[in-house]
Design an enzyme around this catalytic site. Structure first.
Site, PDB file in Angstrom:
ATOM      1  N   SER A 139      54.001  34.149  45.942  1.00 19.09           N
ATOM      2  CA  SER A 139      53.008  33.064  45.891  1.00 19.09           C
ATOM      3  C   SER A 139      53.688  31.748  46.212  1.00 19.09           C
ATOM      4  CB  SER A 139      52.415  33.012  44.488  1.00 19.09           C
ATOM      5  OG  SER A 139      51.805  31.750  44.275  1.00 19.09           O
ATOM      6  N   GLY A 140      52.946  30.843  46.831  1.00 16.16           N
ATOM      7  CA  GLY A 140      53.468  29.495  47.085  1.00 16.16           C
ATOM      8  C   GLY A 140      52.922  28.493  46.094  1.00 16.16           C
ATOM      9  N   THR A 141      52.180  28.964  45.098  1.00 17.36           N
ATOM     10  CA  THR A 141      51.622  28.028  44.118  1.00 17.36           C
ATOM     11  C   THR A 141      51.932  28.428  42.674  1.00 17.36           C
ATOM     12  OG1 THR A 141      49.523  29.204  43.989  1.00 17.36           O
ATOM     13  CG2 THR A 141      49.653  27.425  45.605  1.00 17.36           C
ATOM     14  N   ASP A 170      39.828  21.631  42.416  1.00 21.45           N
ATOM     15  CA  ASP A 170      39.788  20.398  43.217  1.00 21.45           C
ATOM     16  C   ASP A 170      38.688  20.480  44.277  1.00 21.45           C
ATOM     17  OD1 ASP A 170      41.188  22.367  44.586  1.00 21.45           O
ATOM     18  OD2 ASP A 170      42.545  20.956  45.581  1.00 21.45           O
ATOM     19  N   ASP A 184      37.920  22.408  46.769  1.00 24.24           N
ATOM     20  CA  ASP A 184      38.079  22.704  48.199  1.00 24.24           C
ATOM     21  C   ASP A 184      37.877  24.185  48.485  1.00 24.24           C
ATOM     22  OD1 ASP A 184      40.442  23.590  47.088  1.00 24.24           O
ATOM     23  OD2 ASP A 184      41.753  22.678  48.592  1.00 24.24           O
ATOM     24  N   SER A 206      44.813  22.359  41.846  1.00 18.93           N
ATOM     25  CA  SER A 206      43.718  23.224  42.291  1.00 18.93           C
ATOM     26  C   SER A 206      43.281  24.253  41.250  1.00 18.93           C
ATOM     27  CB  SER A 206      44.160  23.877  43.600  1.00 18.93           C
ATOM     28  OG  SER A 206      43.182  24.716  44.097  1.00 18.93           O
ATOM     29  N   GLU A 263      39.856  31.380  54.252  1.00 18.58           N
ATOM     30  CA  GLU A 263      40.569  32.337  53.419  1.00 18.58           C
ATOM     31  C   GLU A 263      39.498  33.082  52.623  1.00 18.58           C
ATOM     32  OE1 GLU A 263      44.912  30.760  52.479  1.00 18.58           O
ATOM     33  OE2 GLU A 263      43.439  29.807  51.205  1.00 18.58           O
ATOM     34  N   ALA A 264      39.814  34.315  52.214  1.00 25.55           N
ATOM     35  CA  ALA A 264      38.841  35.093  51.442  1.00 25.55           C
ATOM     36  C   ALA A 264      38.402  34.330  50.198  1.00 25.55           C
ATOM     37  CB  ALA A 264      39.459  36.426  51.048  1.00 25.55           C
ATOM     38  N   ASP A 319      36.393  25.440  43.036  1.00 26.88           N
ATOM     39  CA  ASP A 319      37.643  25.539  42.277  1.00 26.88           C
ATOM     40  C   ASP A 319      38.000  24.164  41.699  1.00 26.88           C
ATOM     41  OD1 ASP A 319      38.522  24.273  44.569  1.00 26.88           O
ATOM     42  OD2 ASP A 319      40.442  25.319  44.624  1.00 26.88           O
TER      43      ASP A 319
END
Ligand SMILES: CC(=O)N[C@H]1[C@@H](OP(=O)(O)O)O[C@H](CO)[C@@H](O)[C@@H]1O
Ligand SMILES: [Mg+2]
Length: 528
Positions: free
Chosen positions: A487-489, A285, A287, A67, A387-388, A283
Site C-alpha cells: 500500500s502507498g497509504t 476528503d 474525492d 482521505s 479506480e474501483a 470518502d
C-alpha cells in the site's frame, strides 16, 4: 539563493525536527502517517510547494488530509497548477527533504534542487500556495506547520481556503491559474449550472421516476457532507438526504466509500428502510464516490455500484456520442478521429474489463493511484479513468474541446436522442454486467517495501519466488486472479483476489495472504 534566504530556512526548520527512526515517502497520494509525527513533513512540503510555485510561476495547492484512513492519521499532498497532482519528477525531492535529518542537510538538498531546476528568487512573481484541509482534528496544527514552511521562502504567501474537499482544492488551484473566480460558491455554481445544462438536454423534463430521484448520501462523517449541503442549495429537483455528517459518528469508522466498497455492507445509519433507494458514499476528503442499493430488508449486504460501473456508464455514453458524430462521415470529412481511452488499475473487477473490451474500447492499465491514471488519461482526446473504489474523472484534450465547440450545434441537437433513449434506473445501470466475486485483505508485514511489482502491479518480482507461489495458488481456482502490492497509504501489503464464487475468492485471498506472511514475516493480518 542569498544568505537571508538560507538563514531563514535554517532557523525555521530548526523548529520542526523530523521524527526519529521513521522513513516517510511520497506514496500513492502524498505523505500519510499518524498525525503526531507529521509536523516536520508538512513543514517541509510547505517549502516544496513554495518552490514549485516559483518554478511554475503559478499558484500551487496543498491539501492536508488522510482521505479514507483512520481519524488519527493525517497526510499532505501537493496540487500542481493544472489542477492535477504534483508532477512525479518532484517526488524524489519530496522524499529526500522529508527525511533529511538536520536543518543543514535540508538546506543543502534545497540548494542543490534549486540549482538543478533553475528556480529564481528574483521576486518578480512571488510564490503563492492555496491551503486546504479535511475535518481531522490534527488539521489545524498541521496547517500552521505548512504555513511556516511556505513562509520560509522569501516573499511566498499562503492562502487558507479552510476546510474543503480534495476536488475543491484542485479546482480552486486550476481556476486561480486560469484567472477565473475560485471561491467555494463559484465551485458550487459551476457544478450546479453544468448539471442544469445536462438536464436541459432532456426535453419535457426528466424521465426518471420520482422514487428514483431520491438519493441518500453517506458523508463518511467528513467534509463531504457539509459541502454537499452547500451544493444542494443550488441544485433544484434533486431530493438528497445526507447522513453521517460528522456531528456524532467518527470519520471513516463503519462509514464512507472505502468501507462500503471493500466490505460491501451498509454503512452506519442505513438500514431496512432504505431498501430499493439509490444511496451513495463519499470518502473522508470526498474525492471518492460509490453508489449502492439495499436489495433486501433481511440482510445488510448491498448491491455495489462501484467506480468500475461509473466508468462503464460514462464509457458507454461517450462512445455513443462519438459514434453519432462519426455518422455521416463527419469526423472523416474533418480528417479527425477522436481517440477514446479507458484507464483502470489491477483492482478493476475483471467483469468490467471484459465488458469494456467487448464494447471495443481501448483499455490501459496503470499502477494504483490517481496520479498514474490521470497521467495516462491525458494521452487521449477523451480519457476516462476510475479506480474501483470511486476515484475518477473524464479528461478532454484541448484539441478535442475546440473541435467540439466548432461542432456545437450539431452535437446539441443529436445528443438529446441518446439521453431520452437511456432513462435508466440504478438497477438497470448495475445490470450492465455482473461483478466477479472478489476479496481484499491487508497483511501487516515487517517491511512492505520488500514487495516490488511490475506490469501495473499485477506481478510481484520481489521477494524472489513469491509470484511463483501465488501463481500455483491461482491455478487451483477457475477464473482466479490474484495479486499483491505494498500500500502507498497504509503500512500494509494488500492482497486482491477474484474467482468464480465468493467462497473461492475468499479462499484464494486467504491462501495468498499466508504466502505473503511466509515470505515477508507477519505482524498479524486483517480483512479489507
Ligand atoms: C486498493 C485501494 O483502494 N487503494 C487505494 C489507496 O491506495 P493504497 O496505495 O492501496 O493504499 O488509497 C489511494 C488514495 O486514496 C487510492 O488511490 C487507492 O486506490
Ligand atoms: Mg480520498
Amino acid at each position: 539563493m542569498n544568505d537571508h534566504q538560507k538563514s531563514l530556512i535554517l532557523s525555521s526548520s530548526s523548529q520542526f525536527p523530523p521524527p526519529q527512526g521513521v522513513k516517510l515517502s511520497y506514496g500513492t497520494s502524498g505523505f500519510r502517517a499518524d498525525a503526531s509525527i507529521l509536523q516536520s513533513t508538512v513543514f517541509r512540503v510547505g517549502i516544496l510547494a513554495a518552490l514549485r510555485s516559483l518554478r511554475t510561476q503559478s499558484v500551487i495547492g496543498l491539501m492536508i488530509t488522510a482521505s479514507h484512513n483512520q481519524v488519527s492519521d493525517n497526510g499532505i499532498k501537493v496540487g500542481d497548477p493544472s489542477g492535477g497532482m504534483l508532477t512525479q519528477d518532484w517526488e524524489p525531492f519530496a522524499d529526500s527533504i522529508a527525511n533529511a535529518p538536520t536543518p543543514q542537510e535540508l538546506l543543502q538538498l534545497v540548494e542543490e534542487f534549486v540549482a538543478k531546476e533553475g528556480i529564481r528568487f528574483d521576486g518578480s512573481r512571488p510564490a503563492k500556495v492555496l491551503l486546504g484541509r479535511d475535518t481531522r482534528p490534527s488539521g489545524d496544527s498541521l496547517l500552521e506547520a505548512a504555513k511556516q514552511g511556505i513562509s520560509s521562502i522569501v516573499g511566498a504567501s499562503a492562502v487558507d481556503m479552510g476546510i474543503v474537499t480534495t476536488p475543491q482544492l484542485h479546482w480552486m488551484v486550476r481556476a486561480k491559474n486560469k484567472g477565473l473566480k475560485a471561491a467555494e460558491l463559484d465551485y458550487f455554481e459551476q457544478l450546479s449550472s453544468s448539471y442544469r445544462c445536462l438536464l436541459d438536454l432532456i426535453p419535457n423534463g426528466s424521465k426518471v421516476e420520482k422514487a428514483e430521484n431520491k438519493l441518500v448520501v453517506d458523508g463518511a462523517n467528513g467534509v463531504g457532507s457539509e459541502k454537499l449541503e452547500g451544493l444542494k442549495k443550488s441544485l433544484d429537483g434533486l431530493d438528497i438526504e445526507i447522513r453521517n455528517t460528522g456531528k456524532e459518528g467518527v470519520l471513516n469508522e463503519g462509514v464512507g466509500a472505502d468501507f462500503v466498497q471493500k466490505e460491501k455492507i451498509l454503512p452506519q445509519e442505513f438500514g431496512p428502510k432504505d431498501v430499493g433507494i439509490r444511496c451513495a458514499s463519499l470518502d473522508g476528503d470526498a474525492d471518492r464516490l460509490v453508489y449502492f442499493t439495499l436489495p433486501s430488508e433481511s440482510s445488510s449486504k448491498i448491491d455495489l455500484v462501484d467506480g468500475d460501473k461509473i466508468l462503464t456508464l460514462f464509457a458507454v455514453f461517450i462512445k455513443e456520442q462519438l459514434s453519432i458524430l462519426t455518422e455521416g462521415g463527419q469526423m472523416v470529412e474533418d480528417g479527425y478521429h477522436a481517440r477514446l481511452g479507458v484507464i483502470q488499475t489491477a483492482y478493476a473487477n475483471g467483469a468490467s474489463t471484459n465488458y469494456l473490451r467487448q464494447l471495443g474500447l481501448e483499455i490501459a492499465l496503470t499502477p494504483t493511484g490517481v496520479k498514474y491514471l490521470h497521467e495516462k488519461a491525458a494521452e487521449y482526446d477523451v480519457g476516462i479513468y476510475f479506480e474501483a473504489n470511486g476515484h475518477g474523472t473524464i479528461l478532454f484534450s484541448d484539441h478535442f474541446l475546440s473541435w467540439l465547440e466548432a461542432k456545437n450545434n450539431e452535437l446539441a441537437s443529436r445528443s438529446k436522442a441518446i439521453l431520452i433513449h437511456k432513462g435508466w434506473s440504478i438497477c438497470k445501470w448495475n445490470g450492465l454486467y455482473q461483478d466477479l466475486p472478489s476479496r481484499q485483505l491487508k497483511v501487516k508485514v515487517i517491511d512492505r517495501t520488500a514487495v516490488v511489482t511490475e506490469n501495473a502491479e499485477t506481478i510481484a518480482v520481489k521477494p524472489p519466488g513469491i509470484q511463483e507461489a501465488i501463481n500455483a495458488e491461482i491455478a487451483k481456482y477457475p477464473c482466479g486472479r490474484c495479486f499483491i502490492r505494498p500500500s502507498g497509504t497504509e503500512d500494509v501489503v494488500r492482497v486482491y483476489a477474484e474467482a468464480s464464487t465468493q467462497e473461492a475468492a475468499d479462499s484464494l485471498a486467504n491462501s495468498v495472504a499466508k504466502i505473503a506472511d511466509q515470505f515477508l514475516g507477519s505482524r498479524s493480518s486483517s480483512s479489507v
